[in-house]
Write a protein that holds these residues in place. Sequence first.
Motif, PDB file in Angstrom:
ATOM      1  N   UNK A  15      32.172  22.512  25.453  1.00 43.87           N
ATOM      2  CA  UNK A  15      33.261  22.722  24.507  1.00 43.87           C
ATOM      3  C   UNK A  15      33.612  24.201  24.361  1.00 43.87           C
ATOM      4  N   UNK A  16      32.643  25.084  24.504  1.00 42.80           N
ATOM      5  CA  UNK A  16      32.921  26.514  24.339  1.00 42.80           C
ATOM      6  C   UNK A  16      33.841  27.037  25.430  1.00 42.80           C
ATOM      7  N   UNK A  17      33.826  26.432  26.615  1.00 44.55           N
ATOM      8  CA  UNK A  17      34.759  26.872  27.650  1.00 44.55           C
ATOM      9  C   UNK A  17      36.120  26.215  27.471  1.00 44.55           C
ATOM     10  N   UNK A  18      36.153  25.092  26.780  1.00 44.59           N
ATOM     11  CA  UNK A  18      37.433  24.435  26.515  1.00 44.59           C
ATOM     12  C   UNK A  18      38.173  25.171  25.407  1.00 44.59           C
ATOM     13  N   UNK A  19      37.466  25.537  24.342  1.00 48.41           N
ATOM     14  CA  UNK A  19      38.126  26.217  23.225  1.00 48.41           C
ATOM     15  C   UNK A  19      38.585  27.623  23.619  1.00 48.41           C
ATOM     16  N   UNK A  20      37.864  28.273  24.505  1.00 50.37           N
ATOM     17  CA  UNK A  20      38.246  29.615  24.957  1.00 50.37           C
ATOM     18  C   UNK A  20      38.908  29.600  26.318  1.00 50.37           C
ATOM     19  N   UNK A  21      39.422  28.444  26.718  1.00 53.77           N
ATOM     20  CA  UNK A  21      39.956  28.259  28.066  1.00 53.77           C
ATOM     21  C   UNK A  21      41.052  29.268  28.411  1.00 53.77           C
ATOM     22  N   UNK A  22      41.997  29.478  27.517  1.00 51.58           N
ATOM     23  CA  UNK A  22      43.121  30.369  27.793  1.00 51.58           C
ATOM     24  C   UNK A  22      42.629  31.798  28.047  1.00 51.58           C
ATOM     25  N   UNK A  23      41.712  32.261  27.210  1.00 53.13           N
ATOM     26  CA  UNK A  23      41.173  33.615  27.343  1.00 53.13           C
ATOM     27  C   UNK A  23      40.339  33.746  28.620  1.00 53.13           C
ATOM     28  N   UNK A  24      39.540  32.731  28.921  1.00 56.97           N
ATOM     29  CA  UNK A  24      38.708  32.771  30.126  1.00 56.97           C
ATOM     30  C   UNK A  24      39.575  32.756  31.385  1.00 56.97           C
ATOM     31  N   UNK A  25      40.606  31.936  31.390  1.00 54.47           N
ATOM     32  CA  UNK A  25      41.495  31.893  32.552  1.00 54.47           C
ATOM     33  C   UNK A  25      42.235  33.213  32.740  1.00 54.47           C
ATOM     34  N   UNK A  26      42.583  33.868  31.644  1.00 52.67           N
ATOM     35  CA  UNK A  26      43.221  35.180  31.740  1.00 52.67           C
ATOM     36  C   UNK A  26      42.266  36.178  32.395  1.00 52.67           C
ATOM     37  N   UNK A  27      41.000  36.106  32.033  1.00 53.70           N
ATOM     38  CA  UNK A  27      39.994  36.982  32.661  1.00 53.70           C
ATOM     39  C   UNK A  27      39.893  36.700  34.155  1.00 53.70           C
ATOM     40  N   UNK A  28      39.869  35.421  34.512  1.00 53.60           N
ATOM     41  CA  UNK A  28      39.755  35.041  35.926  1.00 53.60           C
ATOM     42  C   UNK A  28      40.977  35.540  36.705  1.00 53.60           C
ATOM     43  N   UNK A  29      42.143  35.448  36.107  1.00 58.18           N
ATOM     44  CA  UNK A  29      43.353  35.928  36.787  1.00 58.18           C
ATOM     45  C   UNK A  29      43.304  37.449  36.989  1.00 58.18           C
ATOM     46  N   UNK A  30      42.753  38.168  36.010  1.00 52.10           N
ATOM     47  CA  UNK A  30      42.609  39.623  36.176  1.00 52.10           C
ATOM     48  C   UNK A  30      41.624  39.925  37.303  1.00 52.10           C
ATOM     49  N   UNK A  31      40.539  39.161  37.363  1.00 50.61           N
ATOM     50  CA  UNK A  31      39.548  39.351  38.435  1.00 50.61           C
ATOM     51  C   UNK A  31      40.207  39.083  39.783  1.00 50.61           C
ATOM     52  N   UNK A  32      41.008  38.032  39.841  1.00 50.61           N
ATOM     53  CA  UNK A  32      41.715  37.710  41.087  1.00 50.61           C
ATOM     54  C   UNK A  32      42.614  38.872  41.496  1.00 50.61           C
ATOM     55  N   UNK A  33      43.327  39.442  40.542  1.00 46.77           N
ATOM     56  CA  UNK A  33      44.186  40.584  40.834  1.00 46.77           C
ATOM     57  C   UNK A  33      43.390  41.785  41.314  1.00 46.77           C
ATOM     58  N   UNK A  34      42.236  42.005  40.705  1.00 40.63           N
ATOM     59  CA  UNK A  34      41.399  43.129  41.129  1.00 40.63           C
ATOM     60  C   UNK A  34      40.856  42.898  42.535  1.00 40.63           C
ATOM     61  N   UNK A  35      40.476  41.661  42.843  1.00 35.67           N
ATOM     62  CA  UNK A  35      39.973  41.353  44.181  1.00 35.67           C
ATOM     63  C   UNK A  35      41.082  41.524  45.221  1.00 35.67           C
ATOM     64  N   UNK A  36      42.291  41.136  44.865  1.00 33.79           N
ATOM     65  CA  UNK A  36      43.416  41.326  45.780  1.00 33.79           C
ATOM     66  C   UNK A  36      43.701  42.812  45.987  1.00 33.79           C
ATOM     67  N   UNK A  37      43.567  43.606  44.931  1.00 35.95           N
ATOM     68  CA  UNK A  37      43.757  45.059  45.062  1.00 35.95           C
ATOM     69  C   UNK A  37      42.678  45.649  45.967  1.00 35.95           C
ATOM     70  N   UNK A  38      41.476  45.136  45.873  1.00 30.26           N
ATOM     71  CA  UNK A  38      40.391  45.590  46.742  1.00 30.26           C
ATOM     72  C   UNK A  38      40.709  45.252  48.197  1.00 30.26           C
ATOM     73  N   UNK A  39      41.200  44.048  48.415  1.00 27.96           N
ATOM     74  CA  UNK A  39      41.579  43.649  49.772  1.00 27.96           C
ATOM     75  C   UNK A  39      42.677  44.557  50.325  1.00 27.96           C
ATOM     76  N   UNK A  40      43.671  44.865  49.491  1.00 29.42           N
ATOM     77  CA  UNK A  40      44.750  45.770  49.936  1.00 29.42           C
ATOM     78  C   UNK A  40      44.204  47.162  50.244  1.00 29.42           C
ATOM     79  N   UNK A  41      43.282  47.628  49.413  1.00 31.49           N
ATOM     80  CA  UNK A  41      42.696  48.956  49.640  1.00 31.49           C
ATOM     81  C   UNK A  41      41.954  48.999  50.969  1.00 31.49           C
TER      82      UNK A  41
END
Length: 91
Positions: free
Chosen positions: A2-28
């Motif tokens: 339940x703790x991942x369901x209630x904080x789902x929006x915030x957790x997914x936002x974090x994952x999307x930022x991580x994805x963006x950072x990983x893509x920036x690393x790939x570009x670098x």
Amino acid sequence: MAHTITGKKKLLARVRRIKGQAEALERALSGEAECTAVLQQIAAVRGAVNGLMAEVLEGHIREHLGPDAVEPAQRDEDLAAVVAALRSYLR
């Protein structure tokens, strides 16, 4: 969890930022960026993943291992799962 369901929006936002950072690393790396820029991007990705891990872990501990959260047998199972996850993460 339940703790991942209630904080789902915030957790997914974090994952999307991580994805963006990983893509920036790939570009670098593809763009043959300076070593210091690549190292800095790696550190940023690692810090973001560590932050996500800490947030999910804290929610799990509070919900599943807190005082009177569950029956003792279930608590032991949950504790074993947390220990296994931590051991895997810290390798």
